[in-house]
Motif scaffolding. Structure first.
Motif, PDB file in Angstrom:
ATOM      1  N   LYS A  75      42.317  22.529  38.603  1.00  0.00           N
ATOM      2  CA  LYS A  75      41.123  22.753  37.792  1.00  0.00           C
ATOM      3  C   LYS A  75      41.359  23.855  36.771  1.00  0.00           C
ATOM      4  O   LYS A  75      40.932  23.755  35.613  1.00  0.00           O
ATOM      5  N   LYS A  84      41.094  23.498  32.721  1.00  0.00           N
ATOM      6  CA  LYS A  84      40.256  24.427  31.952  1.00  0.00           C
ATOM      7  C   LYS A  84      41.077  25.103  30.860  1.00  0.00           C
ATOM      8  O   LYS A  84      40.617  25.229  29.714  1.00  0.00           O
ATOM      9  N   GLU A 144      35.564  19.803  34.836  1.00  0.00           N
ATOM     10  CA  GLU A 144      36.022  20.881  33.955  1.00  0.00           C
ATOM     11  C   GLU A 144      35.980  20.444  32.495  1.00  0.00           C
ATOM     12  O   GLU A 144      35.657  21.224  31.610  1.00  0.00           O
TER      13      GLU A 144
END
Length: 526
Positions: free
Chosen positions: A173, A177, A210
């Motif tokens: 994640k 991001k 995300e």
């Protein structure tokens, strides 16, 4: 008093001079395109008008602009279509753009493509800044990035065929991001390919969440376009579920019904997509206009468990006598799904170049081997790229007429789609079969793509938009590449302008590299 009058006189003179200079600037254009037929990319009907360009943007569109502006360069577009440069939402052009000779992407320019997306099928980088350092001021087309789910997963987990721990998921994640912060337009997945095929739906949802924070897109090579695992319909359901639960827009990459087991399912898929859109899950698709897909031989014929745990484990399985019967049986079944050994054409990247241009059945006949053994020999020797003739024409056309289906190439070596997808679609489905109008073709190659993929200021001819413009004649825009000669440049793009600079003039490339790296966050700040 006299001194005050002198000051006022000079002040008035200065104001007048500034106003005159301002008027001159307002009335100046760098380039004027005259007397053309405008197809603006919105899907609306064509009309006659001039286009004025200043710097990298469209200054004005209207009649008789030569009476309104002074200009340095004039193009007479009488008899030409003037439209936005095409945007290809699915390519594999990054390696070309990063090549030592600073590749111009000429195979795309000659199709009228001014912007390409890279990183599709789960293969995109997540360190966008590192990649773009090598692209600034050295590319022929504009380029936009998708983060690859497969790249992210392999960076954290390698080729393990298992679910991530919470810590590993958090690392993935964080990488997604990072990529979005650095300007990616979304996340791509290749759930048919290893290591993406080892992931659960829940893993992908967590990563897509995300992307949703940045209003990006989830672009997916479905887990199954045929009947390999969960089946085509279940795979579409999975993609829509990811969009719904992650609250992210979804694009179904190179939409198709691949193989005899799923021919005729286009109606059900269309109904599923339209239902998703009705429920507020923005869902689109892209499509290339060919009946043959393109991939590596091993991806087409081997089930993904064989490829788990890295290259050494992969080769050990291929050579394990205890697994030979199972692997051979699975290859035989996968050949059946794709229409038989005669439907698999060797196109590129074979260590034995004599095989290129022959199908598996022809090779088997010439060597007195079974096609399964031929395939295994090639795979063990490094593999190759193939064209797999596995689609039904009625499904192709059924998808193509849908208003949410964009034009793409999925361009790869050895397949004519890399050199000819946009003119192929125009010639076959606009001119010959009259399946689309010319306005619909342009919209599905420009405005629809820009809107769906999240690009602003491109894709439509509009005052203030970037000057990515092509000019072509309706009877001259044609593909030259085919499966026997897949690397021939298309013809018929007379002028191509990128960011206000002429790159193709009179059908000749002038060696100019006018493309830019497009970053989502900066592209959409206005």
């Amino acid at each position: 008093m006299e001194k005050r009058k002198v000051i006022m006189r000079y002040s008035l003179l200065l104001v007048t001079l500034v106003m005159l200079l301002g008027c001159r600037e307002a009335d100046r254009a760098d380039m004027l395109i005259k007397n053309g037929t405008i197809i603006d990319g919105t899907g609306n009907a064509s009309y006659f008008a001039d286009v004025a360009i200043r710097g990298d943007s469209i200054l004005d569109i209207g009649a008789s602009l030569s009476e309104k502006y002074s200009y340095n360069n004039e193009i007479n577009a009488n008899g030409f279509i003037i439209c936005p440069g095409f945007i290809d939402p699915h390519t594999h052009a990054l390696s070309d753009l990063l090549s030592d000779d600073k590749h111009s992407n000429l195979n795309y320019l000659t199709q009228g493509v001014t912007t390409v997306f890279v990183g599709n099928d789960g293969d995109g980088p997540y360190r966008i800044n590192q990649v773009t350092e090598n692209l600034t001021d050295s590319i022929g087309t504009n380029v936009a990035f998708l983060i690859g789910h497969g790249t992210v997963r392999e960076a954290v987990m390698g080729m393990k065929n298992e679910s991530p721990t919470q810590g590993e998921l958090n690392q993935m994640k964080a990488l997604v991001k990072l990529g979005m912060e650095e300007g990616a337009f979304g996340l791509s997945s290749g759930l048919f390919y290893a290591p993406g095929s080892f992931s659960t739906t829940e893993e992908v949802i967590a990563l897509a969440e995300e992307v949703a924070k940045f209003s990006g897109i989830y672009d997916t090579h479905l887990r199954d376009e045929s009947s390999y695992s969960i089946g085509l319909l279940k795979a579409v359901e999975e993609a829509i579920r990811i969009g719904e639960e992650a609250n992210v827009a979804v694009n179904l990459a190179h939409i198709k019904a691949l193989g005899v087991d799923v021919w005729g399912m286009s109606d059900e898929i269309i109904e599923m997509v339209e239902d998703a859109n009705d429920r507020g899950i923005r869902t689109t698709a892209d499509q290339y206009p060919w009946s043959a897909s393109g991939t590596h031989l091993e991806n087409a014929l081997l089930n993904k468990w064989v490829m788990a745990d890295g290259e050494e484990a992969y080769m050990n399985r291929l050579n394990d006598p205890a697994l030979a019967k199972q692997i051979r049986s699975e290859i035989k079944e996968n050949l059946r799904k794709r229409g038989g050994a005669e439907s698999i054409l060797i196109t590129a990247d074979s260590k034995d170049e004599r095989l290129i241009g022959s199908n598996l059945q022809e090779i088997a006949d010439s060597t007195n081997e079974h096609p399964v053994d031929v395939a295994l020999d090639i795979i063990r020797n490094g593999g190759c790229r193939i064209a797999s003739f596995n689609m039904n024409q009625s499904d192709i056309e059924n998808f193509m007429v849908q208003p949410w289906v964009m034009t793409s190439s999925d361009g790869t070596n050895g397949h004519p789609r890399k050199y000819a997808s946009f003119p192929q679609k125009y010639q076959k489905y606009v001119v010959e079969r009259e399946l689309l109008t010319i306005e619909e073709f342009v919209h599905r190659s420009t405005g629809l793509t820009a809107q769906s993929m999240g690009i602003s200021k491109r894709g439509t001819l509009k005052v203030g938009n970037k000057a990515d413009i092509i000019m072509w004649k309706p009877d001259g825009f044609k593909p030259k590449a085919d499966f026997q000669n897949p690397a021939r440049y298309s013809e018929g793009i007379h002028y191509l302008i990128i960011n206000g600079e002429i790159v193709i003039q009179d059908e000749s490339y002038n060696q100019k590299l006018a493309g830019q790296v497009l970053l989502k966050q900066s592209e959409n700040i206005e």
